[in-house]
Scaffold this motif. Structure first.
Motif, PDB file in Angstrom:
ATOM      1  N   ASP A 116       0.829  -1.210   0.000  1.00 31.35           N
ATOM      2  CA  ASP A 116       0.000   0.000   0.000  1.00 31.35           C
ATOM      3  C   ASP A 116       0.864   1.260   0.000  1.00 31.35           C
ATOM      4  OD1 ASP A 116      -2.329  -1.475  -0.028  1.00 31.35           O
ATOM      5  OD2 ASP A 116      -2.649  -1.339   2.144  1.00 31.35           O
ATOM      6  N   GLU A 117       1.885   1.268   0.859  1.00 35.24           N
ATOM      7  CA  GLU A 117       2.787   2.426   0.934  1.00 35.24           C
ATOM      8  C   GLU A 117       3.500   2.651  -0.401  1.00 35.24           C
ATOM      9  OE1 GLU A 117       5.586   2.031   4.132  1.00 35.24           O
ATOM     10  OE2 GLU A 117       4.011   2.053   5.651  1.00 35.24           O
ATOM     11  N   ALA A 118       4.005   1.590  -0.983  1.00 34.01           N
ATOM     12  CA  ALA A 118       4.729   1.712  -2.254  1.00 34.01           C
ATOM     13  C   ALA A 118       3.807   2.195  -3.363  1.00 34.01           C
ATOM     14  CB  ALA A 118       5.359   0.374  -2.630  1.00 34.01           C
ATOM     15  N   GLY A 119       2.575   1.721  -3.364  1.00 35.93           N
ATOM     16  CA  GLY A 119       1.616   2.161  -4.370  1.00 35.93           C
ATOM     17  C   GLY A 119       1.402   3.660  -4.331  1.00 35.93           C
ATOM     18  N   MET A 120       1.279   4.199  -3.117  1.00 35.71           N
ATOM     19  CA  MET A 120       1.090   5.643  -2.968  1.00 35.71           C
ATOM     20  C   MET A 120       2.386   6.405  -3.223  1.00 35.71           C
ATOM     21  SD  MET A 120      -1.521   5.938   0.243  1.00 35.71           S
ATOM     22  CE  MET A 120      -0.693   4.743   1.281  1.00 35.71           C
ATOM     23  N   ARG A 121       3.461   5.920  -2.654  1.00 38.76           N
ATOM     24  CA  ARG A 121       4.751   6.612  -2.744  1.00 38.76           C
ATOM     25  C   ARG A 121       5.278   6.711  -4.177  1.00 38.76           C
ATOM     26  NH1 ARG A 121       9.125   5.332   1.618  1.00 38.76           N
ATOM     27  NH2 ARG A 121      10.195   7.281   1.450  1.00 38.76           N
ATOM     28  N   PHE A 122       5.085   5.641  -4.961  1.00 39.86           N
ATOM     29  CA  PHE A 122       5.628   5.593  -6.313  1.00 39.86           C
ATOM     30  C   PHE A 122       4.555   5.744  -7.387  1.00 39.86           C
ATOM     31  CE2 PHE A 122       8.629   3.409  -3.571  1.00 39.86           C
ATOM     32  CZ  PHE A 122       9.805   4.059  -3.896  1.00 39.86           C
ATOM     33  N   ASN A 123       3.335   6.082  -6.970  1.00 44.36           N
ATOM     34  CA  ASN A 123       2.227   6.342  -7.898  1.00 44.36           C
ATOM     35  C   ASN A 123       2.033   5.186  -8.880  1.00 44.36           C
ATOM     36  OD1 ASN A 123       0.103   7.872  -8.884  1.00 44.36           O
ATOM     37  ND2 ASN A 123       1.383   8.861 -10.437  1.00 44.36           N
ATOM     38  N   LEU A 124       1.885   3.982  -8.324  1.00 42.65           N
ATOM     39  CA  LEU A 124       1.747   2.791  -9.146  1.00 42.65           C
ATOM     40  C   LEU A 124       0.306   2.591  -9.586  1.00 42.65           C
ATOM     41  CD1 LEU A 124       3.918   0.302  -7.080  1.00 42.65           C
ATOM     42  CD2 LEU A 124       4.623   1.714  -9.009  1.00 42.65           C
ATOM     43  N   SER A 125       0.149   2.035 -10.761  1.00 43.33           N
ATOM     44  CA  SER A 125      -1.185   1.682 -11.239  1.00 43.33           C
ATOM     45  C   SER A 125      -1.640   0.423 -10.494  1.00 43.33           C
ATOM     46  CB  SER A 125      -1.145   1.409 -12.741  1.00 43.33           C
ATOM     47  OG  SER A 125      -0.472   0.197 -12.998  1.00 43.33           O
ATOM     48  N   PRO A 126      -2.942   0.158 -10.484  1.00 42.63           N
ATOM     49  CA  PRO A 126      -3.413  -1.081  -9.848  1.00 42.63           C
ATOM     50  C   PRO A 126      -2.768  -2.329 -10.451  1.00 42.63           C
ATOM     51  CG  PRO A 126      -5.262   0.384 -10.237  1.00 42.63           C
ATOM     52  CD  PRO A 126      -4.058   1.005 -10.914  1.00 42.63           C
ATOM     53  N   LYS A 127      -2.537  -2.314 -11.754  1.00 43.33           N
ATOM     54  CA  LYS A 127      -1.899  -3.451 -12.422  1.00 43.33           C
ATOM     55  C   LYS A 127      -0.455  -3.637 -11.934  1.00 43.33           C
ATOM     56  CE  LYS A 127      -1.214  -5.383 -17.004  1.00 43.33           C
ATOM     57  NZ  LYS A 127      -1.437  -5.197 -18.438  1.00 43.33           N
ATOM     58  N   ASP A 128       0.281  -2.529 -11.778  1.00 42.33           N
ATOM     59  CA  ASP A 128       1.661  -2.604 -11.276  1.00 42.33           C
ATOM     60  C   ASP A 128       1.683  -3.099  -9.834  1.00 42.33           C
ATOM     61  OD1 ASP A 128       2.786  -1.661 -13.655  1.00 42.33           O
ATOM     62  OD2 ASP A 128       2.641   0.442 -13.013  1.00 42.33           O
ATOM     63  N   ALA A 129       0.756  -2.611  -9.017  1.00 34.57           N
ATOM     64  CA  ALA A 129       0.691  -3.024  -7.619  1.00 34.57           C
ATOM     65  C   ALA A 129       0.371  -4.522  -7.512  1.00 34.57           C
ATOM     66  CB  ALA A 129      -0.356  -2.198  -6.874  1.00 34.57           C
ATOM     67  N   GLU A 130      -0.518  -5.003  -8.370  1.00 33.18           N
ATOM     68  CA  GLU A 130      -0.869  -6.423  -8.370  1.00 33.18           C
ATOM     69  C   GLU A 130       0.330  -7.273  -8.786  1.00 33.18           C
ATOM     70  OE1 GLU A 130      -3.935  -9.443 -10.644  1.00 33.18           O
ATOM     71  OE2 GLU A 130      -4.372  -7.302 -10.624  1.00 33.18           O
ATOM     72  N   MET A 131       1.081  -6.808  -9.765  1.00 35.40           N
ATOM     73  CA  MET A 131       2.264  -7.527 -10.212  1.00 35.40           C
ATOM     74  C   MET A 131       3.300  -7.626  -9.090  1.00 35.40           C
ATOM     75  SD  MET A 131       5.679  -7.154 -11.536  1.00 35.40           S
ATOM     76  CE  MET A 131       5.717  -5.407 -11.643  1.00 35.40           C
ATOM     77  N   LEU A 132       3.502  -6.527  -8.360  1.00 38.52           N
ATOM     78  CA  LEU A 132       4.442  -6.556  -7.235  1.00 38.52           C
ATOM     79  C   LEU A 132       3.947  -7.493  -6.139  1.00 38.52           C
ATOM     80  CD1 LEU A 132       5.515  -2.824  -6.871  1.00 38.52           C
ATOM     81  CD2 LEU A 132       6.957  -4.751  -7.527  1.00 38.52           C
TER      82      LEU A 132
END
Length: 60
Positions: A33-49
């Motif tokens: 969650d933190e990385a998604g906000m901090r690095f402005n990741l798309s939902p697809k990128d967050a799911e991949m991580l």
């Protein structure tokens, strides 16, 4: 002035951040969650991580 960074670079930096913070004992779900906000990741990128780090933790 801000610098435009390719999305792939943001994902790489997010993965590095998560990896470092996991070594400090932080929760994977919180870090994702933190990385998604901090690095402005798309939902697809967050799911991949999420998939990447869950498979690493399962030894796959």
């Amino acid at each position: 002035m801000t610098t435009v960074m390719p999305q792939s670079e943001l994902v790489r930096r997010a993965a590095q951040y998560i990896d470092e913070m996991l070594k400090e004992g932080k929760s994977l779900s919180v870090l994702l969650d933190e990385a998604g906000m901090r690095f402005n990741l798309s939902p697809k990128d967050a799911e991949m991580l999420r998939d990447l780090f869950k498979s690493d933790n399962n030894g796959e």
